[in-house]
Design a protein around this motif. Structure first.
Motif, PDB file in Angstrom:
ATOM      1  N   VAL A 103      -4.647   2.893   3.831  1.00  0.00           N
ATOM      2  CA  VAL A 103      -4.241   3.188   2.452  1.00  0.00           C
ATOM      3  C   VAL A 103      -3.102   2.271   2.026  1.00  0.00           C
ATOM      4  O   VAL A 103      -3.087   1.732   0.916  1.00  0.00           O
ATOM      5  CB  VAL A 103      -3.822   4.666   2.324  1.00  0.00           C
ATOM      6  N   GLY A 104      -2.127   2.071   2.927  1.00  0.00           N
ATOM      7  CA  GLY A 104      -1.009   1.190   2.614  1.00  0.00           C
ATOM      8  C   GLY A 104      -1.458  -0.231   2.347  1.00  0.00           C
ATOM      9  O   GLY A 104      -0.997  -0.877   1.388  1.00  0.00           O
ATOM     10  N   MET A 105      -2.365  -0.756   3.163  1.00  0.00           N
ATOM     11  CA  MET A 105      -2.853  -2.120   2.966  1.00  0.00           C
ATOM     12  C   MET A 105      -3.666  -2.235   1.678  1.00  0.00           C
ATOM     13  O   MET A 105      -3.584  -3.236   0.965  1.00  0.00           O
ATOM     14  CB  MET A 105      -3.699  -2.538   4.167  1.00  0.00           C
ATOM     15  N   MET A 106      -4.461  -1.214   1.378  1.00  0.00           N
ATOM     16  CA  MET A 106      -5.261  -1.233   0.148  1.00  0.00           C
ATOM     17  C   MET A 106      -4.363  -1.284  -1.079  1.00  0.00           C
ATOM     18  O   MET A 106      -4.562  -2.103  -1.988  1.00  0.00           O
ATOM     19  CB  MET A 106      -6.160   0.002   0.104  1.00  0.00           C
ATOM     20  N   TRP A 107      -3.341  -0.418  -1.107  1.00  0.00           N
ATOM     21  CA  TRP A 107      -2.448  -0.395  -2.261  1.00  0.00           C
ATOM     22  C   TRP A 107      -1.559  -1.637  -2.319  1.00  0.00           C
ATOM     23  O   TRP A 107      -1.117  -2.032  -3.401  1.00  0.00           O
ATOM     24  CB  TRP A 107      -1.610   0.877  -2.251  1.00  0.00           C
ATOM     25  N   SER A 108      -1.304  -2.259  -1.184  1.00  0.00           N
ATOM     26  CA  SER A 108      -0.553  -3.521  -1.197  1.00  0.00           C
ATOM     27  C   SER A 108      -1.317  -4.588  -1.960  1.00  0.00           C
ATOM     28  O   SER A 108      -0.723  -5.382  -2.707  1.00  0.00           O
ATOM     29  CB  SER A 108      -0.280  -3.994   0.239  1.00  0.00           C
ATOM     30  N   LEU A 109      -2.632  -4.606  -1.793  1.00  0.00           N
ATOM     31  CA  LEU A 109      -3.458  -5.567  -2.528  1.00  0.00           C
ATOM     32  C   LEU A 109      -3.546  -5.211  -4.012  1.00  0.00           C
ATOM     33  O   LEU A 109      -3.466  -6.076  -4.885  1.00  0.00           O
ATOM     34  CB  LEU A 109      -4.859  -5.620  -1.919  1.00  0.00           C
ATOM     35  N   ILE A 110      -3.710  -3.924  -4.292  1.00  0.00           N
ATOM     36  CA  ILE A 110      -3.815  -3.500  -5.693  1.00  0.00           C
ATOM     37  C   ILE A 110      -2.519  -3.780  -6.457  1.00  0.00           C
ATOM     38  O   ILE A 110      -2.534  -4.190  -7.624  1.00  0.00           O
ATOM     39  CB  ILE A 110      -4.154  -1.991  -5.764  1.00  0.00           C
ATOM     40  N   PRO A 131       7.150  -5.481 -10.559  1.00  0.00           N
ATOM     41  CA  PRO A 131       7.254  -5.917  -9.159  1.00  0.00           C
ATOM     42  C   PRO A 131       6.630  -4.955  -8.164  1.00  0.00           C
ATOM     43  O   PRO A 131       6.283  -5.352  -7.054  1.00  0.00           O
ATOM     44  CB  PRO A 131       8.766  -6.029  -8.943  1.00  0.00           C
ATOM     45  N   TRP A 132       6.513  -3.676  -8.534  1.00  0.00           N
ATOM     46  CA  TRP A 132       5.940  -2.663  -7.669  1.00  0.00           C
ATOM     47  C   TRP A 132       6.581  -2.678  -6.281  1.00  0.00           C
ATOM     48  O   TRP A 132       7.762  -2.456  -6.138  1.00  0.00           O
ATOM     49  CB  TRP A 132       4.418  -2.806  -7.567  1.00  0.00           C
ATOM     50  N   LEU A 133       5.800  -3.005  -5.252  1.00  0.00           N
ATOM     51  CA  LEU A 133       6.320  -2.985  -3.888  1.00  0.00           C
ATOM     52  C   LEU A 133       7.304  -4.118  -3.604  1.00  0.00           C
ATOM     53  O   LEU A 133       8.081  -4.043  -2.652  1.00  0.00           O
ATOM     54  CB  LEU A 133       5.162  -3.068  -2.883  1.00  0.00           C
ATOM     55  N   ALA A 134       7.267  -5.154  -4.417  1.00  0.00           N
ATOM     56  CA  ALA A 134       8.154  -6.295  -4.184  1.00  0.00           C
ATOM     57  C   ALA A 134       9.548  -6.074  -4.755  1.00  0.00           C
ATOM     58  O   ALA A 134      10.479  -6.816  -4.419  1.00  0.00           O
ATOM     59  CB  ALA A 134       7.547  -7.569  -4.800  1.00  0.00           C
ATOM     60  N   PHE A 212       5.821   7.543   8.022  1.00  0.00           N
ATOM     61  CA  PHE A 212       6.196   6.257   8.612  1.00  0.00           C
ATOM     62  C   PHE A 212       5.140   5.186   8.374  1.00  0.00           C
ATOM     63  O   PHE A 212       5.450   4.046   8.036  1.00  0.00           O
ATOM     64  CB  PHE A 212       6.430   6.429  10.123  1.00  0.00           C
ATOM     65  N   ASP A 213       3.869   5.564   8.534  1.00  0.00           N
ATOM     66  CA  ASP A 213       2.771   4.603   8.521  1.00  0.00           C
ATOM     67  C   ASP A 213       2.746   3.747   7.262  1.00  0.00           C
ATOM     68  O   ASP A 213       2.719   2.506   7.334  1.00  0.00           O
ATOM     69  CB  ASP A 213       1.427   5.336   8.655  1.00  0.00           C
ATOM     70  N   ILE A 214       2.749   4.417   6.107  1.00  0.00           N
ATOM     71  CA  ILE A 214       2.652   3.690   4.838  1.00  0.00           C
ATOM     72  C   ILE A 214       3.867   2.799   4.629  1.00  0.00           C
ATOM     73  O   ILE A 214       3.747   1.650   4.186  1.00  0.00           O
ATOM     74  CB  ILE A 214       2.492   4.689   3.671  1.00  0.00           C
ATOM     75  N   LEU A 215       5.041   3.314   4.958  1.00  0.00           N
ATOM     76  CA  LEU A 215       6.270   2.549   4.753  1.00  0.00           C
ATOM     77  C   LEU A 215       6.282   1.289   5.605  1.00  0.00           C
ATOM     78  O   LEU A 215       6.604   0.192   5.116  1.00  0.00           O
ATOM     79  CB  LEU A 215       7.486   3.423   5.086  1.00  0.00           C
ATOM     80  N   TYR A 216       5.931   1.429   6.866  1.00  0.00           N
ATOM     81  CA  TYR A 216       5.978   0.286   7.773  1.00  0.00           C
ATOM     82  C   TYR A 216       4.831  -0.692   7.511  1.00  0.00           C
ATOM     83  O   TYR A 216       5.004  -1.904   7.623  1.00  0.00           O
ATOM     84  CB  TYR A 216       5.931   0.764   9.222  1.00  0.00           C
TER      85      TYR A 216
END
Length: 276
Positions: A103-110, A131-134, A212-216
């Protein structure tokens, strides 16, 4: 029960022991007993520890509040039978199928600032790219949204089970007395489902505290370049596996464990009062 007790007691006891030593480099290396020195250093660390506590409280509190509100609203919508309800329930539960890392990787792309679909969609309405995650100020809130997207279905599932178990008679009696839909919910349905509601808060709150998973997966070591998403979990992980400071990281984990136990105690006490 004995096996479960040992399964919990041994790791907890070992972590407590390490927190009282200067263990570093390797857990098998020689270490000295230093008492509460690690706890003193942790509790006086205003650069990393206390900001991590604040981020943990902000992330957990914000995610939990939205998940409970949305979960209750969706559960109420699904409470009464309607055409196609099975397909709707399956669709709502789909976010739970994927692992948090995926889920974290998917939303990183979105949410990528340059090629992500989110900023492209905003451009259709004339809204500037975000910027979202950036972004240093937006990353934690964005990940809170991701957590809400994935785990609200779990809350829906718990609350829907509680609503389904309720008798229709109190609601029908209130309807006969002329109560509005909001009055029936607030004064009849919600008090009856309160024990289940608190159970959902307890289960989801503990889970959100341990996120932890999504954050890391999205921000990497240290919760980002400026530690913008560094919660207590990420902070303790960094002390253990980035700096190999096992004594300090164990002290952080013991403090974090006590915080979780305190939250469980408060919610359990509140649930007992609701059952009465």
């Amino acid at each position: 029960m004995v096996f479960t007790a040992l399964l919990i007691a041994f790791p907890l006891g070992w972590t407590l022991y390490l927190s009282l030593t200067d263990s570093s480099g390797s857990v098998r290396s020689d270490s000295e007993f230093i008492g509460l020195q690690n706890y003193g250093e942790v509790l006086t660390d205003f650069d990393r520890f206390w900001p991590a506590v604040g981020r943990t409280v902000y992330f957990t509190g914000g995610a939990l509040a939205f998940e409970m509100a949305l979960g209750m609203a969706i559960a109420l919508l699904l409470w009464r039978p309607f055409r196609g309800e099975k397909w709707v329930r399956v669709a709502i539960l789909l976010p739970l199928v994927a692992t948090p890392v995926a889920v974290g990787m998917m939303w990183s792309l979105i949410l990528d600032p340059n090629i992500g679909f989110a900023n492209q969609a905003l451009s259709w309405f004339g809204i500037p790219a975000q910027p979202w995650l950036a972004g240093q100020d937006t990353a934690l809130t964005t990940l809170m949204f991701v957590d809400i997207w994935q785990w609200t279905p779990m809350v829906v599932l718990i609350l829907l089970a509680g609503l389904t178990s309720l008798s229709d008679e109190p609601d029908e009696a209130a309807r006969v007395d002329g109560a509005s839909a909001w009055q029936r919910f607030w004064y009849v349905t919600f008090p009856l489902v309160m024990p289940v509601f608190i159970t959902a808060i307890l289960l989801r709150g503990i889970d959100a505290l341990k996120t932890f998973d999504i954050l890391y997966a999205t921000k990497g070591k240290g919760g980002g370049s400026f530690h913008e998403v560094e919660t207590l979990n990420v902070y303790a992980y960094g002390l253990s596996f980035d700096y190999n400071d096992y004594g300090m990281s164990s002290a952080v984990l013991i403090i974090f464990f006590m915080m979780i136990v305190g939250c469980i105690w408060l919610l359990t006490a509140r649930k007992k009062r609701s059952n009465r």
